[in-house]
Design a protein around this motif. Structure first.
Motif, mmCIF file in Angstrom:
data_model
loop_
_atom_site.group_PDB
_atom_site.id
_atom_site.type_symbol
_atom_site.label_atom_id
_atom_site.label_comp_id
_atom_site.label_asym_id
_atom_site.label_seq_id
_atom_site.Cartn_x
_atom_site.Cartn_y
_atom_site.Cartn_z
ATOM 1 N N ASN A 6 0.817 -1.215 0.000
ATOM 2 C CA ASN A 6 0.000 0.000 0.000
ATOM 3 C C ASN A 6 0.849 1.262 0.000
ATOM 4 O OD1 ASN A 6 -2.360 -1.528 0.091
ATOM 5 N ND2 ASN A 6 -2.259 -1.678 2.321
ATOM 6 N N GLY A 7 2.145 1.113 -0.287
ATOM 7 C CA GLY A 7 3.036 2.255 -0.318
ATOM 8 C C GLY A 7 3.567 2.672 1.037
ATOM 9 N N GLN A 8 3.244 1.908 2.070
ATOM 10 C CA GLN A 8 3.736 2.231 3.411
ATOM 11 C C GLN A 8 5.234 1.953 3.476
ATOM 12 O OE1 GLN A 8 0.864 -0.473 5.196
ATOM 13 N NE2 GLN A 8 0.263 1.199 6.552
ATOM 14 N N ASP A 9 5.969 2.818 4.138
ATOM 15 C CA ASP A 9 7.420 2.682 4.260
ATOM 16 C C ASP A 9 7.762 1.992 5.572
ATOM 17 O OD1 ASP A 9 10.149 2.893 4.196
ATOM 18 O OD2 ASP A 9 10.198 5.061 3.974
ATOM 19 N N ALA A 10 8.419 0.846 5.469
ATOM 20 C CA ALA A 10 8.808 0.090 6.658
ATOM 21 C C ALA A 10 10.273 0.330 7.027
ATOM 22 C CB ALA A 10 8.558 -1.400 6.422
ATOM 23 N N SER A 11 10.957 1.190 6.306
ATOM 24 C CA SER A 11 12.384 1.425 6.542
ATOM 25 C C SER A 11 12.666 1.937 7.948
ATOM 26 C CB SER A 11 12.941 2.416 5.525
ATOM 27 O OG SER A 11 12.852 1.899 4.231
ATOM 28 N N ALA A 12 11.856 2.874 8.434
ATOM 29 C CA ALA A 12 12.078 3.428 9.766
ATOM 30 C C ALA A 12 11.945 2.337 10.827
ATOM 31 C CB ALA A 12 11.105 4.565 10.041
ATOM 32 N N LEU A 13 10.980 1.446 10.659
ATOM 33 C CA LEU A 13 10.815 0.344 11.602
ATOM 34 C C LEU A 13 12.020 -0.589 11.550
ATOM 35 C CD1 LEU A 13 7.047 -0.470 11.022
ATOM 36 C CD2 LEU A 13 8.052 0.661 13.020
ATOM 37 N N ASP A 14 12.554 -0.815 10.358
ATOM 38 C CA ASP A 14 13.727 -1.668 10.179
ATOM 39 C C ASP A 14 14.919 -1.090 10.934
ATOM 40 O OD1 ASP A 14 15.322 -3.746 9.178
ATOM 41 O OD2 ASP A 14 15.723 -2.687 7.305
ATOM 42 N N VAL A 15 15.166 0.194 10.762
ATOM 43 C CA VAL A 15 16.290 0.858 11.419
ATOM 44 C C VAL A 15 16.094 0.870 12.938
ATOM 45 C CG1 VAL A 15 17.500 3.063 11.689
ATOM 46 C CG2 VAL A 15 16.867 2.255 9.410
ATOM 47 N N LEU A 16 14.887 1.169 13.384
ATOM 48 C CA LEU A 16 14.606 1.194 14.816
ATOM 49 C C LEU A 16 14.828 -0.181 15.436
ATOM 50 C CD1 LEU A 16 13.642 2.564 17.398
ATOM 51 C CD2 LEU A 16 11.283 2.136 16.640
ATOM 52 N N ALA A 17 14.348 -1.228 14.796
ATOM 53 C CA ALA A 17 14.522 -2.583 15.326
ATOM 54 C C ALA A 17 16.003 -2.937 15.424
ATOM 55 C CB ALA A 17 13.791 -3.595 14.446
ATOM 56 N N ALA A 18 16.777 -2.602 14.408
ATOM 57 C CA ALA A 18 18.216 -2.888 14.434
ATOM 58 C C ALA A 18 18.908 -2.120 15.558
ATOM 59 C CB ALA A 18 18.840 -2.552 13.085
ATOM 60 N N ALA A 19 18.522 -0.853 15.746
ATOM 61 C CA ALA A 19 19.126 -0.042 16.807
ATOM 62 C C ALA A 19 18.771 -0.594 18.187
ATOM 63 C CB ALA A 19 18.673 1.404 16.684
ATOM 64 N N LEU A 20 17.525 -0.996 18.358
ATOM 65 C CA LEU A 20 17.112 -1.570 19.641
ATOM 66 C C LEU A 20 17.901 -2.844 19.945
ATOM 67 C CD1 LEU A 20 13.264 -1.023 19.326
ATOM 68 C CD2 LEU A 20 14.751 0.026 21.055
ATOM 69 N N ALA A 21 18.048 -3.704 18.943
ATOM 70 C CA ALA A 21 18.796 -4.945 19.136
ATOM 71 C C ALA A 21 20.264 -4.655 19.437
ATOM 72 C CB ALA A 21 18.664 -5.835 17.903
ATOM 73 N N ALA A 22 20.837 -3.668 18.756
ATOM 74 C CA ALA A 22 22.236 -3.314 18.990
ATOM 75 C C ALA A 22 22.453 -2.826 20.422
ATOM 76 C CB ALA A 22 22.683 -2.243 18.005
ATOM 77 N N ASN A 23 21.399 -2.324 21.047
ATOM 78 C CA ASN A 23 21.468 -1.856 22.433
ATOM 79 C C ASN A 23 20.967 -2.898 23.424
ATOM 80 O OD1 ASN A 23 22.544 0.909 22.484
ATOM 81 N ND2 ASN A 23 20.919 1.257 21.001
ATOM 82 N N GLY A 24 20.787 -4.126 22.939
ATOM 83 C CA GLY A 24 20.405 -5.217 23.825
ATOM 84 C C GLY A 24 18.937 -5.275 24.190
ATOM 85 N N GLN A 25 18.103 -4.484 23.543
ATOM 86 C CA GLN A 25 16.665 -4.462 23.822
ATOM 87 C C GLN A 25 15.945 -5.387 22.835
ATOM 88 O OE1 GLN A 25 15.050 -0.488 24.506
ATOM 89 N NE2 GLN A 25 17.162 0.267 24.666
ATOM 90 N N PHE A 26 16.215 -6.667 22.961
ATOM 91 C CA PHE A 26 15.751 -7.628 21.966
ATOM 92 C C PHE A 26 14.235 -7.807 21.945
ATOM 93 C CE2 PHE A 26 20.177 -8.775 22.891
ATOM 94 C CZ PHE A 26 20.701 -8.556 21.620
ATOM 95 N N ASP A 27 13.588 -7.712 23.096
ATOM 96 C CA ASP A 27 12.123 -7.827 23.115
ATOM 97 C C ASP A 27 11.488 -6.693 22.309
ATOM 98 O OD1 ASP A 27 12.188 -10.114 24.650
ATOM 99 O OD2 ASP A 27 11.862 -9.056 26.544
ATOM 100 N N ARG A 28 11.969 -5.482 22.541
ATOM 101 C CA ARG A 28 11.436 -4.329 21.795
ATOM 102 C C ARG A 28 11.814 -4.421 20.323
ATOM 103 N NH1 ARG A 28 12.809 1.162 24.290
ATOM 104 N NH2 ARG A 28 11.369 1.820 22.676
ATOM 105 N N ALA A 29 13.014 -4.920 20.038
ATOM 106 C CA ALA A 29 13.442 -5.085 18.650
ATOM 107 C C ALA A 29 12.527 -6.079 17.929
ATOM 108 C CB ALA A 29 14.892 -5.558 18.581
ATOM 109 N N ALA A 30 12.187 -7.169 18.609
ATOM 110 C CA ALA A 30 11.306 -8.170 18.008
ATOM 111 C C ALA A 30 9.907 -7.596 17.779
ATOM 112 C CB ALA A 30 11.239 -9.416 18.890
ATOM 113 N N GLU A 31 9.399 -6.836 18.740
ATOM 114 C CA GLU A 31 8.079 -6.212 18.567
ATOM 115 C C GLU A 31 8.079 -5.263 17.368
ATOM 116 O OE1 GLU A 31 7.186 -4.232 22.222
ATOM 117 O OE2 GLU A 31 7.125 -6.091 23.373
ATOM 118 N N THR A 32 9.143 -4.487 17.244
ATOM 119 C CA THR A 32 9.252 -3.546 16.130
ATOM 120 C C THR A 32 9.416 -4.302 14.821
ATOM 121 O OG1 THR A 32 10.248 -1.930 17.626
ATOM 122 C CG2 THR A 32 10.523 -1.544 15.275
#
Length: 70
Positions: A6-32
């Motif tokens: 539908n033209g929705q951009d998921a890039s921001a979610l991708d970057v946020l999830a990677a950043a959360l995981a890099a900071n050890g917040q894996f539960d939040r990364a998985a949710e994102t």
């Protein structure tokens, strides 16, 4: 950019999830990551959806996504 059918951009979610995981917040990364996969949906580019699911699996295993740059 990771675009859903539908033209929705998921890039921001991708970057946020990677950043959360890099900071050890894996539960939040998985949710994102789950939200990213939902935004992409079944009608998106199969390679993008597969890559997003692969990263989500890493976050669920407690691992960060690290891009290998030559």
């Amino acid at each position: 950019a990771l675009q859903g059918p539908n033209g929705q951009d998921a890039s921001a979610l991708d970057v946020l999830a990677a950043a959360l995981a890099a900071n050890g917040q894996f539960d939040r990364a998985a949710e994102t990551g789950e939200r990213m996969v939902t935004v992409l949906g079944p009608g998106s580019d199969p390679r993008a959806l597969s890559a997003a699911r692969d990263r989500l699996a890493l976050y669920r295993l407690g691992k960060a996504y690290v891009l290998d740059v030559p």
